[in-house]
Write a protein that holds these residues in place. Structure first.
Motif, PDB file in Angstrom:
ATOM      1  N   ASP A 573      12.726   2.369  -0.627  1.00  0.00           N
ATOM      2  CA  ASP A 573      11.461   1.643  -0.571  1.00  0.00           C
ATOM      3  C   ASP A 573      10.335   2.610  -0.925  1.00  0.00           C
ATOM      4  O   ASP A 573      10.247   3.695  -0.354  1.00  0.00           O
ATOM      5  N   ALA A 576       8.598   4.227   1.936  1.00  0.00           N
ATOM      6  CA  ALA A 576       9.389   4.919   2.946  1.00  0.00           C
ATOM      7  C   ALA A 576       9.119   6.414   2.899  1.00  0.00           C
ATOM      8  O   ALA A 576       9.042   7.018   1.829  1.00  0.00           O
ATOM      9  N   VAL A 592       2.445   2.248  15.040  1.00  0.00           N
ATOM     10  CA  VAL A 592       2.826   1.079  14.252  1.00  0.00           C
ATOM     11  C   VAL A 592       1.711   0.030  14.338  1.00  0.00           C
ATOM     12  O   VAL A 592       1.189  -0.268  15.418  1.00  0.00           O
ATOM     13  N   VAL A 623       4.034   0.242   9.175  1.00  0.00           N
ATOM     14  CA  VAL A 623       4.828  -0.875   9.697  1.00  0.00           C
ATOM     15  C   VAL A 623       6.057  -0.401  10.464  1.00  0.00           C
ATOM     16  O   VAL A 623       6.630  -1.177  11.241  1.00  0.00           O
ATOM     17  N   GLU A 624       6.492   0.851  10.232  1.00  0.00           N
ATOM     18  CA  GLU A 624       7.625   1.391  10.983  1.00  0.00           C
ATOM     19  C   GLU A 624       7.365   2.857  11.294  1.00  0.00           C
ATOM     20  O   GLU A 624       6.859   3.596  10.452  1.00  0.00           O
ATOM     21  N   LEU A 625       7.750   3.284  12.492  1.00  0.00           N
ATOM     22  CA  LEU A 625       7.724   4.685  12.882  1.00  0.00           C
ATOM     23  C   LEU A 625       9.024   4.935  13.636  1.00  0.00           C
ATOM     24  O   LEU A 625       9.176   4.504  14.787  1.00  0.00           O
ATOM     25  N   ARG A 626       9.956   5.596  12.988  1.00  0.00           N
ATOM     26  CA  ARG A 626      11.318   5.691  13.504  1.00  0.00           C
ATOM     27  C   ARG A 626      11.549   6.874  14.437  1.00  0.00           C
ATOM     28  O   ARG A 626      12.656   7.030  14.955  1.00  0.00           O
ATOM     29  N   ALA A 640       9.215   6.984   8.571  1.00  0.00           N
ATOM     30  CA  ALA A 640       8.200   5.936   8.719  1.00  0.00           C
ATOM     31  C   ALA A 640       8.142   5.127   7.427  1.00  0.00           C
ATOM     32  O   ALA A 640       8.669   5.540   6.391  1.00  0.00           O
ATOM     33  N   VAL A 641       7.496   3.973   7.525  1.00  0.00           N
ATOM     34  CA  VAL A 641       7.303   3.117   6.351  1.00  0.00           C
ATOM     35  C   VAL A 641       5.851   2.656   6.338  1.00  0.00           C
ATOM     36  O   VAL A 641       5.339   2.151   7.342  1.00  0.00           O
ATOM     37  N   LYS A 643       3.208   0.208   4.165  1.00  0.00           N
ATOM     38  CA  LYS A 643       3.140  -0.851   3.165  1.00  0.00           C
ATOM     39  C   LYS A 643       1.695  -1.285   2.963  1.00  0.00           C
ATOM     40  O   LYS A 643       0.847  -1.082   3.841  1.00  0.00           O
ATOM     41  N   SER A 648       2.595  -6.022   4.200  1.00  0.00           N
ATOM     42  CA  SER A 648       2.846  -6.010   5.634  1.00  0.00           C
ATOM     43  C   SER A 648       2.598  -7.376   6.275  1.00  0.00           C
ATOM     44  O   SER A 648       3.101  -7.647   7.345  1.00  0.00           O
TER      45      SER A 648
END
Length: 648
Positions: A573, A576, A592, A623-626, A640-641, A643, A648
């Protein structure tokens, strides 16, 4: 008399000390973490003691474990090397309390210099000029440098050019300093962007003799850490040099110094200089002083620790010029991002062996001080330095030319390194003219890190031709009775770009639309000879799995073989963020759902003793924080991601 020395360190400094010990007939003991179990310094010692664990905090920074290791192995002396516990007064006292010889200055001298703020006050009393600490920096003081009071090596240091950025810089420096040195004390001082970093090597015995053993220029730095050092410091007026040496000796006498140490100064353009700090240990760059004086500084450390007097009232004079380059596993073009992985090959033309015999040989040649070897793993646990390459010559120009050539001809296959930057810096007109200052690498970054526009393409062509030769094709690759499609191979370059190589070998020769003027003269699985116009060059090719390294007189190129037909599942992505190296998440800078802007720091990773920011690739929404602080991540892990608001 010392009979067995334990070196409370690892890598090249442990090997360096062991080398002198062997020449003096002294037995040696190593300590090692679990990742270092098969390291060269462990193999070369007469005995080795395991320090269970991997992280420095669990191994090389545990003084009690190291003292116990010395007693278990029968060592009667401890050499701290540099880094880790080398400037810990508490560790020095523990060594002495255990009945062992401490090969270093008295704990009281270490403690006196342990805090930069306290050291400044001492130096003022000794008549040594200092840059005063700024209690509350004002607009007129800018730029300022935030510094950790209890450490060095670039950690806990931040340059601040706007007062609005000061609170964040102080908080960041405090956090880094607390983790690295166990103290979050920081202070501010004026920052001289064009100042030179000049230092004086000191040696003192317990009988009142103090030597100023010449000086060094260490101005070429990245992230406040040295990259290229030389002795003597070029272009110093005689009066300035004499005053520097006098100030260094005064600093040593003021704290009752004994052993080897270094007084570091910042030299302004107008010739004024200011005390920065005193390193109460041997320095990484000590080989350049050895090269121009003929001294073995480690042997003198051992003699002083045994209570001997220095061999004369004054040190020997310096002759010739020496330059040292630090070879790091890192990518200067990617904000000095560290690199890990297998070091497949490291070869330099070394004319008088590793560590230069007794350390003080003066014959012109190339000296290699390294803690790694081919086949070893470069891990994220320790400093990124692979080796130091040192050259001595009659003149500075000759030393720079010789060192640049030695590095350019080296065969280094494995993680990315700063080798090309070192070569370009040593050949840069501003360096050769001795226009040196601590911002040199940043000022000339465009020249020092720019990619070679044509070099990668020719290297990829050579790699493809060598690969075809390795497959044992009897007929020219792609030969048919009737014209056919060209052979094609795809490679990824070190900067993340892709190269497609298309060629056809016919009875008439090589046909390549990408390189129409290139003629193939010879080919084998490990080399290719090409002629472009009237210029003939040889390209040496080595392959390790899907990694290919091409070395030629114009430079070295690392390539990754890409599959002919990419797997759609491998696509990432575009928003990403993947971990650029294995490391530990120190902190996050967004949550997030937050709206972020391009370049905004989202999290900070720690690897190889340095902090590295992971930033937003574009404006958008997180939108993402892993990951979370304290978490270990592997290379390529999804962090993380981000967008766009629409996505989003």
């Amino acid at each position: 008399m010392i009979t067995n020395v334990l070196v409370a360190n690892r890598g090249e400094i442990a090997r360096r000390v062991f080398r002198t010990c062997r020449e003096l007939g002294i037995a040696t003991t190593a300590v090692h973490s679990d990742p270092d179990a098969a390291a060269p310094h462990v193999r070369e010692a007469d005995a080795a003691v395991r320090l269970p664990g991997a992280a420095p905090a669990d191994t090389y920074l545990r003084g009690g474990l190291i003292v116990r290791a010395a007693l278990q192995a029968g060592a009667d002396a401890v050499h701290p090397g540099y880094g880790f516990l080398s400037e810990s007064a508490e560790f020095a006292r523990a060594v002495l309390d255990a009945g062992l010889v401490w090969i270093g200055p008295p704990p009281e001298a270490i403690a006196a210099m342990g805090s930069k703020t306290a050291a400044k006050r001492l130096m003022v009393g000794a008549g040594v000029p200092v840059l005063g600490a700024l209690a509350e920096p004002a607009e007129a003081d800018l730029p300022v440098l935030v510094k950790a009071a209890a450490g060095g090596g670039g950690r806990g240091m931040r340059v601040v050019e706007r007062l609005a950025d000061l609170p964040a810089a102080l908080a960041s420096a405090r956090a880094e300093a607390a983790k690295a040195f166990g103290s979050d004390e920081v202070f501010c001082e004026r920052y001289l962007p064009t100042g030179r970093h000049v230092e004086v090597q000191l040696l003192a015995d317990a009988h009142g003799t103090v030597w100023a053993v010449g000086d060094r220029d260490c101005s070429l730095q990245r992230r406040h850490q040295k990259v290229i050092e030389e002795a003597p410091a070029p272009g110093l007026p005689a009066a300035v040099r004499a005053a520097l040496h006098e100030a260094a000796v005064s600093a040593a006498r003021a704290i009752g110094y004994v052993g080897a140490g270094t007084a570091e100064f910042l030299l302004a353009e107008d010739g004024r200089f200011f005390f920065l700090e005193m390193n109460t240990r041997l320095q990484v760059e000590h080989p350049v002083t050895e090269a121009v004086t003929g001294l073995d500084l480690v042997a003198l450390q051992l003699a002083v620790a045994e209570g001997e007097e220095l061999p004369a009232a004054t040190p020997p004079p310096s002759t010739g010029h020496a330059i040292e380059a630090r070879l790091y596993a890192e990518d200067p073009a990617k904000d000095w991002q560290p690199a890990t992985g297998t070091l497949h090959r490291i070869e330099l033309t070394v004319e008088h062996g590793e560590f230069g015999g007794s350390g003080g040989r003066q014959d012109s040649g190339v000296r290699l001080d390294s803690g790694v070897e081919a086949g070893g793993e470069i891990t994220p646990h320790y400093d990124a330095m692979l080796a130091k390459v040192i050259v001595r010559a009659p003149t500075r120009a000759a030393a720079a030319r010789r060192l640049a050539d030695a590095l350019a001809r080296a065969r280094i296959h494995g993680p990315a390194t700063n080798r090309e930057l070192l070569v370009r810096a040593l050949r840069h007109p501003a360096f050769l003219a001795a226009r040196l200052h601590t911002g040199f690498l940043a000022e000339h970054a465009a020249d020092l890190t720019a990619p070679d526009p044509g070099g990668a393409g020719r290297a990829a062509l050579a790699a493809a031709l060598a690969d075809a030769a390795a497959r044992g094709t009897a007929l020219p690759s792609g030969w048919r009775n009737l014209p056919s499609q060209p052979q094609a191979k795809r490679y990824r370059t070190a900067d993340g770009g892709e190269l497609a190589v298309r060629y056809r070998r016919t009875r008439a020769g090589l046909e390549s639309a990408d390189h129409p003027d290139v003629e193939l003269l010879d080919v084998a699985p490990d080399f290719v000879v090409l002629r472009e116009g009237e210029v003939r060059r040889r390209y040496d090719v080595a392959r390790y799995g899907d990694r290919v390294y091409v070395d030629s007189p114009t430079g070295s190129t690392a390539l990754t073989v890409l599959p002919r037909f990419p797997d759609p599942a491998d696509r990432t992505d575009p928003g990403a963020l993947l971990a650029p190296m294995p490391g530990t998440v120190l902190r996050t800078g967004a949550a997030v759902g937050d709206t972020v802007t391009a370049g905004q720091p989202l999290l900070v990773l720690e690897a190889m003793k340095m902090e590295h920011r992971v930033t937003a690739p574009a404006d958008g929404v997180l939108v993402e924080l892993r990951v979370a602080p304290g978490e270990q991540v592997r290379l390529g892990a999804l962090l993380a991601v981000v967008k766009s608001p629409e996505e989003s």
